[in-house]
Design an enzyme around this catalytic site. Structure first.
Site, short mmCIF file in Angstrom:
data_model
loop_
_atom_site.label_atom_id
_atom_site.label_comp_id
_atom_site.label_asym_id
_atom_site.label_seq_id
_atom_site.Cartn_x
_atom_site.Cartn_y
_atom_site.Cartn_z
N HIS A 30 0.84 -1.06 -0.09
CA HIS A 30 0.19 -0.04 0.16
C HIS A 30 0.71 1.13 -0.07
O HIS A 30 2.14 1.12 0.45
CB HIS A 30 -0.84 0.15 1.14
N TYR A 31 0.43 2.57 -0.31
CA TYR A 31 0.82 3.68 -0.10
C TYR A 31 -0.05 4.46 1.18
O TYR A 31 -1.24 4.17 1.03
CB TYR A 31 1.26 4.62 -1.12
N THR A 32 0.58 5.04 2.08
CA THR A 32 -0.18 5.83 3.17
C THR A 32 -1.08 7.05 2.52
O THR A 32 -2.01 7.32 3.23
CB THR A 32 0.81 6.13 3.98
N GLU A 95 2.63 -1.06 4.49
CA GLU A 95 2.24 0.40 4.14
C GLU A 95 3.64 1.14 3.95
O GLU A 95 4.55 1.07 4.59
CB GLU A 95 1.44 1.28 5.28
N HIS A 133 -2.24 -2.97 -3.39
CA HIS A 133 -3.81 -3.19 -2.88
C HIS A 133 -4.74 -2.75 -4.15
O HIS A 133 -5.70 -3.36 -4.26
CB HIS A 133 -3.92 -1.78 -2.19
N ASP A 143 -3.51 2.03 -4.85
CA ASP A 143 -2.12 1.97 -4.28
C ASP A 143 -1.54 0.54 -4.65
O ASP A 143 -2.40 -0.30 -4.45
CB ASP A 143 -2.05 2.24 -2.76
#
Length: 216
Positions: A30-32, A95, A133, A143
């Site tokens: 994921h990215y935050t 993340e 994701h 993401d």
């Protein structure tokens, strides 16, 4: 292979047992989408939003462990991969401190390359089990996005990437075999975000070639 990373314990209260005896068979990246790692840590450890991940890697390469791997973190949400649901019970969530608008930093990618092999070994997760994701939730999630370097991971044996050989076939059939829910219209966009980030227009022969090489 990168050296074993230093991991900082930063427990989150947001987790539970994995359901129905399930165990990790995927790793979801994921990215935050937040301004700082500190802000992301705060959210992932706040009981109110009911979100978490097993790990957070900041832009400078520090790795925070939030949830034990044998527990079910709340990172994936609704979606499927390879026809399987409840990805929270089937995966480890990582993340990455990034807003989705800029390349992922070298220290961060190096830390990820150090973290992934140990997780993959512990749970017997193959390179094909490392997904984004957006792969499991096309149209709902985007993401880690088009700026994430999947090819770099693949060259380290930590993800999949197509070779340059020619191939023909049916995109939907091969994409479904790879893991995408092709009943979702956004599946092609999710596939391209990972393998052809700047491609535009309708499905074409290069989409078919790539997905066929990945599944042949």
């Amino acid at each position: 292979m990168a050296d074993a990373p230093k991991i900082i314990d930063h427990p989150s209260p947001n987790f539970g047992p994995r359901r129905d005896g399930l165990r990790p068979e995927f790793i979801v990246l994921h990215y935050t989408a937040m301004d700082t790692a500190e802000a992301a840590l705060g959210r992932l450890c706040d009981p109110d939003p009911e979100v978490s991940a097993h790990y957070l890697i900041c832009e400078k390469g520090r790795i925070f462990k939030l949830v034990d791997e044998d527990m079910r973190a709340w990172h994936a949400g609704a979606g499927t991969w390879q026809g399987k649901t409840d990805l929270n019970s089937r995966s480890i969530g990582i993340e990455l401190d990034n807003r989705g608008t800029h390349p992922f930093s070298e220290p961060q990618m190096t830390a990820l390359e150090a973290l992934l092999p140990a997780i993959m070994t512990r749970w017997d997760i193959p390179a094909s089990g490392v997904i984004g994701h957006s792969d499991m939730a096309p149209g709902r999630k985007f993401d880690p996005g088009p700026r994430f370097d999947w090819r770099r991971l693949a060259l380290a044996g930590l993800a999949v990437w197509p070779d340059g050989r020619q191939a023909v076939g049916d995109w939907a059939t091969a994409a479904s075999r790879l893991g995408y829910d092709t009943d979702i219209p956004e599946a092609l966009s999710a596939f391209r975000a990972r393998f052809r980030p700047w491609a535009k227009g309708p499905q074409d022969a290069e989409d078919v070639r790539i997905v066929t090489r990945l599944t042949s």
